[in-house]
Write a protein that holds these residues in place. Structure first.
Motif, PDB file in Angstrom:
ATOM      1  N   LEU A   1       0.837  -1.208   0.000  1.00 23.41           N
ATOM      2  CA  LEU A   1       0.000   0.000   0.000  1.00 23.41           C
ATOM      3  C   LEU A   1       0.871   1.257   0.000  1.00 23.41           C
ATOM      4  CD1 LEU A   1      -2.752   1.328   0.173  1.00 23.41           C
ATOM      5  CD2 LEU A   1      -2.749   0.966   2.647  1.00 23.41           C
ATOM      6  N   ALA A   2       1.944   1.224   0.812  1.00 25.53           N
ATOM      7  CA  ALA A   2       2.850   2.383   0.861  1.00 25.53           C
ATOM      8  C   ALA A   2       3.479   2.626  -0.514  1.00 25.53           C
ATOM      9  CB  ALA A   2       3.927   2.149   1.907  1.00 25.53           C
ATOM     10  N   GLY A   3       3.775   1.546  -1.215  1.00 26.89           N
ATOM     11  CA  GLY A   3       4.368   1.682  -2.544  1.00 26.89           C
ATOM     12  C   GLY A   3       3.386   2.303  -3.530  1.00 26.89           C
ATOM     13  N   LEU A   4       2.119   1.898  -3.386  1.00 28.84           N
ATOM     14  CA  LEU A   4       1.080   2.468  -4.250  1.00 28.84           C
ATOM     15  C   LEU A   4       0.998   3.977  -4.064  1.00 28.84           C
ATOM     16  CD1 LEU A   4      -1.396   1.356  -6.084  1.00 28.84           C
ATOM     17  CD2 LEU A   4      -2.761   1.898  -4.075  1.00 28.84           C
ATOM     18  N   LEU A   5       1.032   4.386  -2.783  1.00 29.69           N
ATOM     19  CA  LEU A   5       0.948   5.819  -2.491  1.00 29.69           C
ATOM     20  C   LEU A   5       2.227   6.537  -2.910  1.00 29.69           C
ATOM     21  CD1 LEU A   5      -0.751   5.618   1.025  1.00 29.69           C
ATOM     22  CD2 LEU A   5      -1.787   6.359  -1.125  1.00 29.69           C
ATOM     23  N   ALA A   6       3.353   5.836  -2.777  1.00 26.93           N
ATOM     24  CA  ALA A   6       4.636   6.455  -3.145  1.00 26.93           C
ATOM     25  C   ALA A   6       4.682   6.780  -4.637  1.00 26.93           C
ATOM     26  CB  ALA A   6       5.773   5.539  -2.759  1.00 26.93           C
ATOM     27  N   THR A   7       3.928   6.037  -5.428  1.00 26.62           N
ATOM     28  CA  THR A   7       3.845   6.343  -6.867  1.00 26.62           C
ATOM     29  C   THR A   7       3.368   7.781  -7.082  1.00 26.62           C
ATOM     30  OG1 THR A   7       3.179   4.039  -7.142  1.00 26.62           O
ATOM     31  CG2 THR A   7       2.928   5.481  -9.056  1.00 26.62           C
TER      32      THR A   7
END
Lengths: 518, 233
Positions: free
Chosen positions: A326-332
């Motif tokens: 999820l953090a990676g999705l937001l980091a996009t």
């Protein structure tokens, strides 16, 4: 003005108003004229009574009888005057429910109609509330040519009811653009407003609520039990459905769900882990307060959904794990959610500094016209410069005095919600995605949904995600008693003003007068 | 008219240089402020209905204190004869004292309107019932002062005047409770003498002109009888 002139003026006013009332015949206008005549006549009689000498010559008994007679005559005239007024009474309806005025929601929707809307109301002629609703609709239709009203007495025209497939009294059928919405058995005109909005919506839109991560909110499909009750107040219940209150678990989503239904949104629970991709029927995906991390496959399917122009609502409170997928999705999108809970000693609800209150917002369609919003537990959102083709708009922030729990020395405003739109980085197409991210989930639950503008914020965010721009100012039904929510500082200020400043200013004035007299 | 204006100015100054006005105002604001803030903090409801009913009861208690001195005090200080020998009529004397007392009631209501402003600041109250509530309270005050001035004109002692006013107000407060004991149409007559019956609709946003007429009649009748009482002496 001499006494005789005053009496003549009063007489002329009484006569003129009485004549005007007589010319008008019956009705409120005539009775108001009679009331003016009544006041003038009463004042004239009092003035004439003052002309009677206070003492008359003659025996004591006669003098006393004259005195008593005058008092008895005055009291008798007063009683008769009130009986006469009672028989020509006028009533002004200033009640909160404004029985003969369409509610604000319907007036707003009707004022902003873009095309013709046909309303057919199958009313029950024996139902006073239905008559009232019909009259209010007629007033609206007269002012808005795009609203075409046909009021049908169901008992007199059963054929028309069969033609429309209507079987219940007080059914309203809304038709526009080839779409049709039917509301059975209602005299609550707010339901008509929501029915028009539903009818205006092209194609059904479904909000899919993600489950399977221990979401604490008893959402659709959850085990929560809610029911409608009625709150007895000093205000009468003028219409069925008016004053209905939802009783359900504090963390449940029942109030949000009912509000979305009023605006024509469907809903379904979605166990993301068991789906290969986000189903096409999900116009909006909503993840509210997960308690377990997402699986990488889930994050991938959501990224693909957004890349194809999907709409996502994320409400992640301090207890939600924001780990790699999820953090990676937001980091996009250059967004991150640092751990910790925001404490705001300046703007908070009641006396609890962890219940952050937000009174002001940067301009955005979601927050347009919002009053106070309250977040029972909220984490900050960190924004970095977004990638190309993506716009990030902060929706709200805590005050400059706020800090993260356990670190009171690092004060500063922290963003609590953002709206993101644009083309998903690396997506094949040019479809626009939208995402709204809140650092709190509790404000969407039954307990806090009705608090000031929380409901409007929640529904406003979902409507913005859906691209629904029809009558954005219409507030959702909250199925609760209207309330005022004050922050701790506001409570202190109110108490200080009404118990300190006001009486104190009177005492000060007394002191100044006393000093001047000395 | 100039004499009346001078008389009204004198009565207003006399009222606002006495401690009665400030004590009444301060007590009123302290009680109502506490009541308003407590109700607001506990119920979170943007309504003044409860406040209006409390002001209504407070008026029944404070108006006798305001009006008791109007004419009885003049009589006690033996200034009434002096006043009546001045080139003003009895009606002007009574009207000046009545309007000065009404000014104090209006000031109390004006100061209490801060509560309505606070509700407007923090919420979205229904303004119709708030406006009708204040109109009802002003009319109620006008009627009560009329009766109070009348009892002050009758009594030679301030305390007696206040007690008689208070007794009348309390009687007309609850008289509707006894209406059912009487046969028709007397039950309706007695019920309609009640102050509560005529004030309650104002407080809840339902305005009848007959209720306004009732308080106007009370005020006129009280003033008229006060003038007659002065004239009799």
């Amino acid at each position: 003005m001499t006494r005789a002139r005053l009496e003549a003026a009063l007489g002329a006013l009484a006569l003129g108003a009485a004549l005007a009332g007589a010319v008008m015949g019956a009705g409120d206008g005539a009775n108001i004229a009679f009331f003016i005549a009544w006041c003038a006549a009463l004042a004239l009689l009092a003035a004439l009574a003052l002309r009677v000498p206070g003492q008359i010559a003659g025996p004591t008994l006669l003098r006393r009888a004259a005195g008593v007679g005058l008092v008895a005559a005055a009291v008798g005239v007063a009683l008769l005057a009130n009986v006469a007024l009672y028989r020509h009474d006028v009533h002004f309806d200033l009640t909160p429910n404004r029985r003969f005025t369409a509610p604000e929601e319907l007036r707003t929707v009707v004022a902003q109609l873009g095309g013709e809307v046909r309303l057919t109301y199958f009313y029950n002629a024996g139902d006073d509330a239905a008559w009232t609703a019909k009259d209010a609709l007629a007033v609206l239709a007269r002012a808005q040519p795009r609203l075409v009203l046909r009021a049908i007495d169901l008992d007199k025209e059963p054929g028309a009811a069969r033609e429309f497939g209507v079987r219940a009294y007080n059914t309203i059928v809304v038709e526009t653009g080839g779409r049709r919405v039917q509301v059975d058995n209602t005299v609550d005109l707010r339901q008509v407003a929501y029915a028009i909005l539903r009818a205006q919506r092209e194609g059904g839109q479904t909000v899919c609520f993600v489950t399977g991560h221990g979401e604490p909110l008893e959402g659709p499909g959850g085990t929560g039990h809610a029911h409608l009750s009625h709150e007895e107040t000093l205000q009468s219940r003028a219409a069925p459905g008016e004053g209905d209150v939802v009783e359900g678990p504090p963390a449940g989503l029942d109030r949000l769900r009912l509000a979305l239904a009023a605006f024509g949104f469907g809903y379904r629970p979605l166990t993301l882990a068991t789906e290969a991709a986000v189903p096409a029927e999900c116009s909006i995906l909503a993840e509210i307060g997960p308690r377990a991390p997402w699986a990488p496959a889930e994050a991938s399917s959501v990224a693909a959904y957004l890349g194809a122009g999907g709409r996502l609502l994320l409400a992640l409170d301090p207890a939600s794990p924001v780990t790699e997928p999820l953090a990676g999705l937001l980091a996009t999108l250059a967004l991150s959610l640092p751990p910790g809970q925001v404490i705001d000693p300046l703007n908070h609800y009641g006396t609890a500094a962890e219940k952050v209150a937000v009174p002001y917002y940067p301009p955005h369609p979601i927050t347009d016209g919002l009053a106070l919003t309250i977040f029972p537990a909220v984490r900050p959102i960190h924004l970095a410069p977004p990638p190309g083709g993506v716009e990030v708009a902060p929706l709200m922030a805590s005050s400059q005095d706020s800090f993260l729990q356990g670190a009171p020395e690092a004060k500063g405003a922290m963003p609590l919600g953002v709206a993101v739109r644009g083309v998903w980085p690396g997506a094949a197409g040019e479809a626009e995605f939208r995402l709204v991210l809140f650092g709190s989930s509790g404000f969407l639950g039954n307990e806090y949904f009705p608090a000031v503008s929380n409901g409007a914020l929640a529904v406003g965010a979902l409507r913005w995600l859906a691209g629904d721009a029809a009558a954005p100012g219409v507030r959702p039904p909250t199925y609760s008693v209207p309330e005022i929510a004050l922050t701790g500082g506001e409570m202190r200020a109110v108490f200080l003003l009404v118990e300190g400043v006001l009486p104190g200013s009177v005492l000060l004035a007394w002191f100044l007068v006393w000093r001047r007299r000395r | 008219m100039n004499r009346f204006a001078a008389l009204l100015g004198k009565e207003t100054r006399a009222l606002f240089t006495s401690s009665v006005a400030y004590v009444v105002l301060t007590a009123f604001l302290l009680i109502m402020g506490y009541s308003f803030s407590l109700t607001l903090f506990l119920t979170h409801t943007p309504s003044l209905v409860h406040v209006f009913f409390q002001i209504y009861v407070l008026f029944l208690l404070t108006v006798p204190v305001i009006t008791m001195r109007t004419l009885a005090e003049e009589r006690r200080q033996r200034t009434l004869e002096l006043l009546l020998t001045a080139p003003v009529t009895e009606a002007q004397v009574v009207a000046a004292k009545y309007l000065a007392s009404l000014g104090l009631i209006a000031l109390m209501l004006a100061l209490s309107s801060v509560y309505a402003l606070l509700l407007g600041l923090f919420g979205t109250p229904e303004w119709g019932p708030i406006v009708s509530g204040y109109v009802g309270l002003l009319l109620l005050g006008a009627g009560l002062i009329g009766v109070g001035v009348f009892t002050s004109a009758l009594a030679a002692n301030q305390v007696v005047a206040a007690l008689v006013s208070l007794s009348l107000f309390l009687l007309f407060w609850i008289i509707d409770q006894f209406g059912y004991l009487l046969p028709d149409p007397y039950n309706a007559l007695v019920t309609n003498l009640s102050l509560s019956v005529h004030f309650k609709p104002f407080a809840t946003g339902s305005v009848y002109l007959s209720d306004a007429g009732f308080f106007i009649t009370m005020a006129l009748l009280g003033n008229l009888l006060a003038v007659r009482a002065l004239g009799r002496r």
